[in-house]
Scaffold this motif. Structure first.
Motif, PDB file in Angstrom:
ATOM      1  N   SER A 375       0.828  -1.218   0.046  1.00  0.00           N
ATOM      2  CA  SER A 375      -0.171  -0.068  -0.071  1.00  0.00           C
ATOM      3  C   SER A 375       0.770   1.283   0.052  1.00  0.00           C
ATOM      4  O   SER A 375       1.899   1.407   0.888  1.00  0.00           O
ATOM      5  CB  SER A 375      -0.796  -0.001   1.245  1.00  0.00           C
ATOM      6  N   TRP A 376       0.268   2.275  -0.536  1.00  0.00           N
ATOM      7  CA  TRP A 376       1.208   3.673  -0.840  1.00  0.00           C
ATOM      8  C   TRP A 376       0.985   4.333   0.502  1.00  0.00           C
ATOM      9  O   TRP A 376       1.931   5.143   0.887  1.00  0.00           O
ATOM     10  CB  TRP A 376       0.464   4.485  -1.811  1.00  0.00           C
ATOM     11  N   GLU A 377       0.379   3.663   1.317  1.00  0.00           N
ATOM     12  CA  GLU A 377      -0.055   4.365   2.640  1.00  0.00           C
ATOM     13  C   GLU A 377       1.422   4.058   3.396  1.00  0.00           C
ATOM     14  O   GLU A 377       1.794   5.087   4.262  1.00  0.00           O
ATOM     15  CB  GLU A 377      -1.027   3.863   3.431  1.00  0.00           C
ATOM     16  N   GLU A 378       1.908   2.926   3.330  1.00  0.00           N
ATOM     17  CA  GLU A 378       2.975   2.534   4.079  1.00  0.00           C
ATOM     18  C   GLU A 378       4.222   3.494   3.619  1.00  0.00           C
ATOM     19  O   GLU A 378       5.013   3.665   4.170  1.00  0.00           O
ATOM     20  CB  GLU A 378       3.509   0.881   3.815  1.00  0.00           C
ATOM     21  N   GLY A 379       4.515   3.477   2.111  1.00  0.00           N
ATOM     22  CA  GLY A 379       5.584   4.167   1.627  1.00  0.00           C
ATOM     23  C   GLY A 379       5.347   5.637   2.136  1.00  0.00           C
ATOM     24  O   GLY A 379       6.357   6.345   2.347  1.00  0.00           O
ATOM     25  N   MET A 380       4.230   6.256   2.051  1.00  0.00           N
ATOM     26  CA  MET A 380       3.923   7.507   2.797  1.00  0.00           C
ATOM     27  C   MET A 380       4.581   7.826   3.999  1.00  0.00           C
ATOM     28  O   MET A 380       5.060   8.619   4.504  1.00  0.00           O
ATOM     29  CB  MET A 380       2.436   7.890   2.426  1.00  0.00           C
ATOM     30  N   LYS A 381       4.128   6.871   4.728  1.00  0.00           N
ATOM     31  CA  LYS A 381       4.874   7.134   6.222  1.00  0.00           C
ATOM     32  C   LYS A 381       6.012   7.069   6.411  1.00  0.00           C
ATOM     33  O   LYS A 381       6.905   7.863   7.074  1.00  0.00           O
ATOM     34  CB  LYS A 381       4.105   5.839   7.006  1.00  0.00           C
ATOM     35  N   VAL A 382       6.940   6.039   5.292  1.00  0.00           N
ATOM     36  CA  VAL A 382       8.479   6.247   5.424  1.00  0.00           C
ATOM     37  C   VAL A 382       8.611   7.719   4.913  1.00  0.00           C
ATOM     38  O   VAL A 382       9.688   8.070   5.548  1.00  0.00           O
ATOM     39  CB  VAL A 382       8.767   5.002   4.446  1.00  0.00           C
ATOM     40  N   PHE A 383       8.151   8.116   3.856  1.00  0.00           N
ATOM     41  CA  PHE A 383       8.592   9.514   3.405  1.00  0.00           C
ATOM     42  C   PHE A 383       8.450  10.584   4.661  1.00  0.00           C
ATOM     43  O   PHE A 383       9.202  11.497   4.638  1.00  0.00           O
ATOM     44  CB  PHE A 383       7.711   9.611   2.018  1.00  0.00           C
ATOM     45  N   GLU A 384       7.333  10.384   5.192  1.00  0.00           N
ATOM     46  CA  GLU A 384       7.058  11.333   6.390  1.00  0.00           C
ATOM     47  C   GLU A 384       7.821  11.405   7.342  1.00  0.00           C
ATOM     48  O   GLU A 384       8.328  12.467   7.835  1.00  0.00           O
ATOM     49  CB  GLU A 384       5.522  10.860   6.911  1.00  0.00           C
ATOM     50  N   GLU A 385       8.624  10.081   7.533  1.00  0.00           N
ATOM     51  CA  GLU A 385       9.804  10.017   8.668  1.00  0.00           C
ATOM     52  C   GLU A 385      10.779  11.054   7.987  1.00  0.00           C
ATOM     53  O   GLU A 385      11.661  11.267   8.912  1.00  0.00           O
ATOM     54  CB  GLU A 385      10.000   8.834   8.705  1.00  0.00           C
ATOM     55  N   LEU A 386      11.278  10.506   6.712  1.00  0.00           N
ATOM     56  CA  LEU A 386      12.616  10.891   6.146  1.00  0.00           C
ATOM     57  C   LEU A 386      12.856  12.034   5.273  1.00  0.00           C
ATOM     58  O   LEU A 386      13.585  12.613   5.173  1.00  0.00           O
ATOM     59  CB  LEU A 386      13.074   9.498   5.408  1.00  0.00           C
ATOM     60  N   LEU A 387      11.607  12.427   4.587  1.00  0.00           N
ATOM     61  CA  LEU A 387      11.586  13.414   3.648  1.00  0.00           C
ATOM     62  C   LEU A 387      11.491  14.674   4.247  1.00  0.00           C
ATOM     63  O   LEU A 387      10.268  15.083   4.660  1.00  0.00           O
ATOM     64  CB  LEU A 387      10.504  13.048   2.500  1.00  0.00           C
ATOM     65  N   LEU A 388      12.530  15.538   3.940  1.00  0.00           N
ATOM     66  CA  LEU A 388      12.317  16.977   4.690  1.00  0.00           C
ATOM     67  C   LEU A 388      11.169  17.792   3.870  1.00  0.00           C
ATOM     68  O   LEU A 388      10.585  18.435   4.964  1.00  0.00           O
ATOM     69  CB  LEU A 388      13.472  17.652   4.083  1.00  0.00           C
TER      70      LEU A 388
END
Lengths: 642, 443
Positions: A375-388
Motif C-alpha cells: 500500500s502507498w500508505e506505508e510508503g507515505m509514512k516512510v517518506f513522512e519520517e525521512l523526507l524533509l
C-alpha cells in the motif's frame, strides 16, 4: 488600550513575506513570537532525525533574525490548546496572529484555538501565505470541488489573477515602538532546544546536507538569479529529462524550505518570473511554475479531505487490494531490496532527507503497483519520517499519483528498477556513492549485479547473496501480475470491457469532478469508529445495540454515496471513447459484474474472464430479460455479488 | 428505537450477522427500524394501495437485484414477504467469495457464517462463482475448502483470482487439484474458467475436458507452470466451443493453433499470450507463419493479445514474420529494432503499449507503425523518447482513429518545429479533440 500581540509560528518560519507577522506588529506595544514544541512528542513521533534537525535549525535562524530586531523567539514546550489560555492571561494578550493552514487537521486545530482566543477576548488575525492562492477561491471556481486533475488545476489557476506579490520582511522600522519583553530565564524556559534534548542520538550524525532556516533559503534563492542562473534555469524551467537528471542534492534546491515556509512560495514565484525575463523575453506561461503548482494542486485536493492520506474512506482514492507484507516493506525502507537503484535512492533519502522527483517515482512505483504491491500508505509514512519536504497533503498526493490510486494516472507504465536508473545514470556513479559495497562493480552489472558472473562478483569484492542481497522480487514476473491486477481494477471502475489496456483509464484532461454534494471528505467521527472496528474480529463488531446503529448506518450511507459519484463521473459530452466511466458502486469492493456482459462477446471475455454467454441474466423470466436488455444498453453490469 | 420493537421482525440470525460482516462496504440509508416504521405506516391506512409488503415477488426480485447484499439483508428484515424474496434462488446465482486475512490484506473478508449459510442453503443455486484471495496461504486454503464443498451445484463460471501475491501456488498441488476437480466433475456445464497463477495440471485439465467439453467457452490460465503444451492441446482438441483462451507462451505451439483452427472448432475470439522470461538470455521457440495464417483463415476476426516481459536481447524469435497480433504490450525495455519489426510485421495491430525503450528516440519506428498498422487506434508510450515533430507526424498520419494516445510529457523532445507548449495544440488539432501528455508530479 495597549495591544499585546502573539504571532504563532507553525509553518511559515520566516520574517519575509509574512503577512500575519506584520499584522502582529502593527500598532502593538508588545510582540511575542511563539512556536509550540512538545518535547515528549518529539522522540515518539515518526519524524526522523533529519526533519527534527531541519526544524530546529529553522527555529534557531528565526530566533537569531528576531534578535537582530531586538526581539526573540519563544519556543514553548507543550500543546497550544493547553498553554494558550495561560499565555493570554500572563502576557495580557489582545491579539493573536498566525498563517492560515489549509490542511484539514490544521484547520480543526486552528478553529479550536480561535474559540479559546475569543473566549479570552483575544482578537485573531489569520493570513494566507503558505500557498500562492486562496485555495477556497480555486474550489469556488470549480463548483466548490477540488479539481481532480493537474491540467484542470492549471486551467483554473491561469484564469485567476496572478498571486499577490510578496510583502517586505519585518524590520525595526515596521516594529516601531513595539517591544518584546524578555524574562531573565528566557533561555531556559523558551530557548530553542538541542537535538539531544529531544532524545536524539547525535553522535553519529553527519553534517546536514540541507541546513534549515530562512537565511539559508534566501541565500539559495539569491543564487538562482546570481552566478547560477543557468543551472537555475535548467532546474526550474527545463522539463526533466529521463536521462540527465541531477540525482544529487542541489545547492539550488528549495523544496524543504518551501515545506517549512522558510521561503515564501510567492517570493519564489516572482523570482522565477524575474529569472525567466532575464533569460528570455516575455512572460512565462503558467506551466513554467509546475513545481509550485503541483504543490498547490495537492494542497487544494486535500484541503477538505481529512482522509486524503489513506485509502479507506477517501472518496478520491481507488481501493486496490494491496498486500500487507511488513518484511518486504522493511526491506524497501531499509534499502535492502537487492536492486541497487532502489537501495541507493532509499539510502540517500535516509541519510540526506531529499531525493529527486524521478527517484521518488522509481521507489514509489517499486513499492506499490510496480513490484511489491504494498500500500502507498506505508510508503507515505516512510517518506513522512525521512523526507524533509514531505508535507501531509503533498506527500499523500504524490503517493496517490505514484500508485495510480487517484488523479487519473495511466498505470501501464511501470518504472523498471533496473532500466530506469541505467537510463538516467548509465555509469552507476549514483549507486557507487550511496552503496559503497558495490563500488567496484563494472557499470555493465551495477544495476543488476546478480546477473554478474561469479568471477566478476568476486573481483568486485561483493558476492551477491552474501555481501549484498539478492533481488527480492523477479521484476518481470511481478510486473506481469501487477499490470494485470491494475487492469482488472480499472476495468471494473470504468466498466470498460474491451481489450484495450489504455482505454481503462480516463484521459487525464477530462475534468470530471462531481465529488458529490456533501464534501466527500467531511467524514463524520463515526468513521473513526469504523476504522478502529475493522481491526477487531468481524464477529464482534456491530454489537452496539439500540439507537446508535441506525444513525451510524445513515452516515455511512452518505459516505458510500460520495464514493459512488466520486472520481470517475465523466461529463458525458467529453467521453470521446464511447465507453463509459462509471463509478465504483461500492468503493473498493471490486465486484465482478457478472451479469453485465451477457450481450457482447468482447465484453464478456475481458471482464475477469469467466462468465459464459448465458449469464445469470438470461433467466427464463420475462422481467429478467428486460433487465438484461436494459443493462446491456446501459453497457454496465450490475453487481450481483455483494 | 428499541431493539425489542425490531426483534419480532428479525429474520433468522444469519442476516444479522451478515449485516455486521458487510457493514463497511455497503449500507442502507436508514436502519431496519426506521425503514420498518416508514414502510408500515401507510399499511395502517386500509385505503392506501401502496402496501409494500404486498409487492409482487417478481418486482421485489427486480429491485433486489439492484441492491448489494447488505442492503438486501436489511430489506429482508422488513417483513415476511421481503424475507422470502431475500432467499430467492435468482439472487444467489452469483457470488464472489472474498477471502482475506487481516495479516495480509487491508480488505475485509466474506464472513465465515455467510459462507456457511451459502453452502448450506444456496449452493445449489450458485452458477457464477468467483474467489478473490489475498496473498496468504490460509485464504487460498479456505477457497479450496469451499470449492470442495460445492458438490451439489452446477457452476457455469468459476474464477480463482489472486488479488496480491499468487497464493494458490503455495498450496500443495494435490490439495488444490482435488478441490478444483470437485467442481469440474460436478458442474458438467462450465462455460468459463479463470485459473491464472494456480497449480492446475494436465490430469486435472483432462477431468475438465471429460466433463465440460461441450460447454467450455473461456479458459484463462496464464502462468500455470504445471500445465504442458500437451495438456492445453487436449483442451483445444476436445472443447470445440472454446472461444477465448489465455496462456503463457511456453504452452503455445503450432499444433495448438491448428487444433483451434480445425473445422470442428468455433471461431476463436480472443487469444491472450503472456511472454515472460524466467531468467535472462532465455531462448524462445518460434511459431510458424503458416499456423498463424491458418488461425486467421479460420477466425478472421480473432484478437491476439500479447504481453511481453522480456529482456531486450530475448526478442530474437519474435516479429520475424507476419503475426496477426492485435494488442501488444511491452512491459520492459524493448529495442528500436524490435519496434521496427513490429511496424513491418503486425498489420492487424490495434493497440500498442511500450513501457520503455533505449536511449535513442523512436521517431522512424513510430512513423512506420503509423504507415503500416492501418488499424492502430491506441498507443501508450512510457519511457520512450520521441521528438516532437515525429510525434506530431505520427498523430497526423493516424488522425482521428487514435482513440487512445498516452505519452509521458518528459519523453517528448522539443525540436526546431515544436515546443512542448505547441505540441498539445498540434496534436489536439489532428485528433479533433483536446489532448495533453501525461504528467507526473515534479515535486
Amino acid at each position: 488600550m495597549p495591544i499585546n500581540s502573539i504571532h504563532w509560528f507553525r509553518k511559515g518560519l520566516r520574517l519575509h513575506d509574512n503577512p500575519a507577522l506584520l499584522e502582529a506588529a502593527r500598532g502593538s506595544q508588545t510582540l511575542r513570537c511563539v512556536y509550540f514544541l512538545d518535547p515528549w512528542f518529539a522522540g515518539a513521533s515518526n519524524r526522523g532525525i533529519n526533519r527534527w534537525r531541519f526544524l530546529l535549525q529553522c527555529l534557531e535562524d528565526l530566533d537569531s533574525s528576531l534578535r537582530k530586531l531586538n526581539s526573540c523567539l519563544f519556543v514553548i514546550r507543550g500543546q497550544p490548546a493547553n498553554i494558550f489560555p495561560r499565555l493570554f492571561k500572563e502576557w495580557k494578550v489582545s491579539r493573536l496572529t498566525f498563517e492560515c493552514d489549509s490542511e484539514p487537521f490544521g484547520k480543526e486545530r486552528d478553529a479550536a484555538i480561535k474559540k479559546l482566543a475569543s473566549e479570552a477576548g483575544v482578537e485573531v488575525i489569520t493570513k494566507i501565505s503558505h500557498t500562492l492562492y486562496d485555495l477556497d477561491r480555486i474550489m469556488e471556481l470549480n463548483s466548490s470541488q477540488p479539481p481532480l486533475t493537474y491540467k484542470r488545476f492549471q486551467t483554473l489557476v491561469s484564469s485567476m489573477e496572478p498571486p499577490e506579490p510578496p510583502l517586505e520582511p519585518l524590520t525595526r522600522e515596521l516594529l516601531g515602538n513595539c517591544v518584546t519583553p524578555v524574562s531573565e530565564n528566557h533561555k531556559e524556559r523558551y530557548g530553542v532546544p538541542l537535538l539531544d534534548e529531544l532524545g536524539f542520538d547525535t553522535e553519529s550524525l553527519a553534517p546536514a546536507v540541507w541546513p534549515g532556516g530562512e537565511s539559508e533559503a534566501l541565500m539559495r534563492l539569491e543564487r538562482h538569479l546570481g552566478p547560477d542562473s543557468t543551472a537555475a534555469w535548467q532546474e526550474n524551467f527545463e522539463r526533466p529529462k529521463m536521462n540527465s537528471s541531477p540525482l544529487l542534492a542541489s545547492p539550488l534546491g528549495l523544496s524543504p524550505y518551501l515545506r517549512f515556509g522558510c521561503l515564501s512560495c510567492r517570493l519564489f514565484y516572482y523570482k522565477l518570473t524575474e529569472l525567466f525575463k532575464k533569460v528570455k523575453n516575455g512572460s512565462p506561461s503558467i506551466s513554467l511554475y509546475d513545481k509550485l503548482l503541483w504543490r498547490e494542486f495537492f494542497y487544494t485536493a486535500a484541503s477538505n479531505n481529512p482522509r486524503f492520506d489513506r485509502m479507506e474512506g477517501n472518496p478520491i482514492c481507488i481501493r486496490i487490494p494491496w498486500d500487507r507484507n511488513p518484511e518486504a516493506l522493511a526491506k524497501w525502507a531499509e534499502a535492502k531490496t537487492g536492486f541497487p537503484w532502489i537501495d541507493a535512492i532509499m539510502t540517500q533519502l535516509r541519510q540526506e532527507g531529499w531525493i529527486h522527483h524521478l527517484a521518488r517515482h522509481a521507489v514509489a512505483c517499486f513499492l506499490t503497483r510496480g513490484d511489491l504491491w504494498i500500500s502507498w500508505e506505508e510508503g507515505m509514512k516512510v517518506f513522512e519520517e525521512l523526507l524533509l519536504d514531505a508535507d501531509w497533503s503533498v506527500n499523500a498526493g504524490s503517493w496517490l499519483c505514484h500508485s495510480c490510486s487517484s488523479f487519473f494516472q495511466q498505470f501501464f507504465h511501470c518504472y523498471c528498477p533496473v532500466g530506469f536508473g541505467r537510463r538516467i545514470d548509465p555509469n552507476g556513479d549514483f549507486i557507487r556513492r550511496y552503496l559503497p559495497i558495490l563500488q567496484d562493480f563494472p557499470a555493465k552489472y551495477i544495476y543488476d549485479p546478480w546477473n554478474a558472473p561469479e568471477e566478476v562478483q568476486r573481483a568486485a569484492k561483493c558476492v551477491i547473496g552474501v555481501d549484498y542481497p539478492k533481488p527480492m522480487v523477479n521484476h518481470a514476473e511481478a510486473s506481469r501480475l501487477n499490470i494485470e491486477r491494475m487492469r482488472q481494477i480499472y476495468q471494473q471502475l470504468s466498466r470498460y470491457r474491451g481489450l484495450s489496456l489504455l482505454a481503462t483509464v480516463p484521459s487525464n484532461h477530462m475534468e470530471v469532478v462531481s465529488v458529490s454534494e456533501a464534501q466527500g471528505a467531511a467524514v463524520p467521527p463515526t468513521c473513526r469508529r469504523t476504522q478502529s472496528s475493522t481491526s477487531s474480529h468481524p464477529g464482534v463488531r456491530r454489537e452496539q445495540p439500540g439507537p446508535s446503529r441506525p444513525k451510524y448506518r445513515g452516515t455511512r450511507h452518505r459516505h458510500a454515496l460520495n464514493h459512488r459519484t466520486s472520481p470517475y463521473t465523466t461529463q458525458s459530452n467529453l467521453t470521446e471513447n464511447g465507453h463509459e466511466f462509471a463509478v465504483p458502486q461500492q468503493p473498493g469492493r471490486l465486484f465482478w459484474p457478472i451479469g453485465g456482459g451477457a450481450g457482447k462477446r468482447e465484453t464478456e471475455a475481458e471482464h475477469n474472464g469467466c462468465h459464459g454467454d448465458d449469464g445469470p441474466s438470461t433467466s427464463s423470466s420475462a422481467l429478467k430479460a428486460q433487465v438484461d436488455k436494459k443493462r446491456r444498453e446501459d453497457g454496465e453490469g450490475v453487481a450481483f455479488s455483494s | 428505537m428499541s431493539n425489542t420493537q425490531n426483534s419480532s421482525l428479525r429474520p433468522p440470525r444469519m442476516k444479522r450477522r451478515l449485516s455486521r460482516d458487510c457493514e463497511d462496504s455497503t449500507s442502507s440509508c436508514e436502519g431496519p427500524a426506521d425503514s420498518y416504521k416508514r414502510v408500515r405506516q401507510p399499511a395502517e391506512d386500509p385505503g392506501d394501495l401502496s402496501n409494500w409488503a404486498r409487492l409482487p415477488q417478481e418486482i421485489l426480485l427486480h429491485i433486489f437485484q439492484y441492491l448489494p447484499l447488505l442492503d438486501r439483508a436489511f430489506a429482508s428484515q422488513v417483513c415476511r414477504s421481503w424475507n422470502q424474496a431475500f432467499h430467492m434462488p435468482e439472487l444467489w446465482r452469483c457470488f464472489e467469495f472474498e477471502l482475506n486475512q487481516p495479516a495480509s490484506s487491508y480488505l475485509k473478508a466474506t464472513h465465515p457464517d455467510l459462507i456457511k449459510q451459502i453452502i448450506k442453503k444456496h449452493s445449489n443455486h450458485l452458477q457464477y462463482v468467483s474467489f478473490k484471495v489475498d496473498s496468504s496461504t490460509e485464504s487460498a486454503e479456505a477457497a479450496c475448502d469451499i470449492l470442495s464443498q460445492l458438490v451439489n451445484c452446477s457452476l457455469k463460471t468459476l474464477g480463482l483470482i489472486s488479488t496480491a501475491r499468487p497464493s494458490f501456488m503455495e498450496l500443495p498441488k494435490s490439495h488444490f487439484i482435488s478441490a478444483l476437480t470437485v467442481v469440474f466433475v460436478n458442474s458438467k456445464s462450465l462455460s468459463s474458467l479463470k485459473i491464472d497463477d494456480t497449480p492446475v495440471d494436465d490430469p486435472s485439465l483432462k477431468v475438465l475436458v471429460a466433463n465440460n467439453s461441450d460447454t467450455l467457452k473461456l479458459l484463462k490460465m496464464s502462468s500455470c507452470p504445471h500445465v504442458s503444451p500437451a495438456g492445453i492441446l487436449c483442451v483445444a482438441d476436445q472443447c470445440h466451443g472454446l472461444r477465448e483462451l489465455a496462456l503463457n507462451y511456453h504452452l503455445l505451439s503450432d499444433e495448438l493453433l491448428l487444433a483451434l483452427s480445425s473445422e470442428k472448432h468455433v471461431h476463436l475470439e480472443h487469444l491472450r499470450i503472456d511472454v515472460v522470461s524466467e531468467n535472462p538470455g532465455q531462448q524462445f521457440h518460434t511459431i510458424k507463419k503458416s499456423s498463424w495464417d491458418a488461425m486467421v483463415r479460420h477466425s478472421p476476426k480473432f484478437n491476439l493479445v500479447m504481453y511481453f516481459f522480456l529482456y531486450e536481447d530475448e526478442f530474437g524469435p519474435f516479429f520475424r514474420d507476419e503475426i496477426p497480433v492485435t494488442h501488444l504490450y511491452f512491459g520492459r525495455s524493448v529495442s528500436k529494432e524490435v519496434l521496427g519489426r513490429v511496424g513491418m510485421n503486425c498489420p492487424r495491430l490495434v493497440e500498442l503499449v511500450v513501457c520503455a525503450n533505449g536511449l535513442r528516440p523512436l521517431d522512424e519506428e513510430l512513423i512506420r507503425i503509423a504507415e503500416r498498422c492501418q488499424h492502430l487506434s491506441a498507443i501508450g508510450l512510457g519511457e520512450c523518447e520521441v521528438s516532437c515533430s515525429a510525434f506530431v507526424e505520427f498523430v497526423k498520419m493516424c488522425g482521428r482513429r487514435l482513440s487512445q494516445l498516452s505519452i509521458m510529457e518528459e519523453v517528448l523532445i522539443p525540436d526546431h518545429k515544436y515546443s512542448l507548449d505547441e505540441i498539445h495544440w498540434e496534436v489536439s488539432k489532428h485528433l479533433g479533440r483536446v489532448w495533453f501528455p501525461d504528467m507526473m508530479p515534479t515535486w
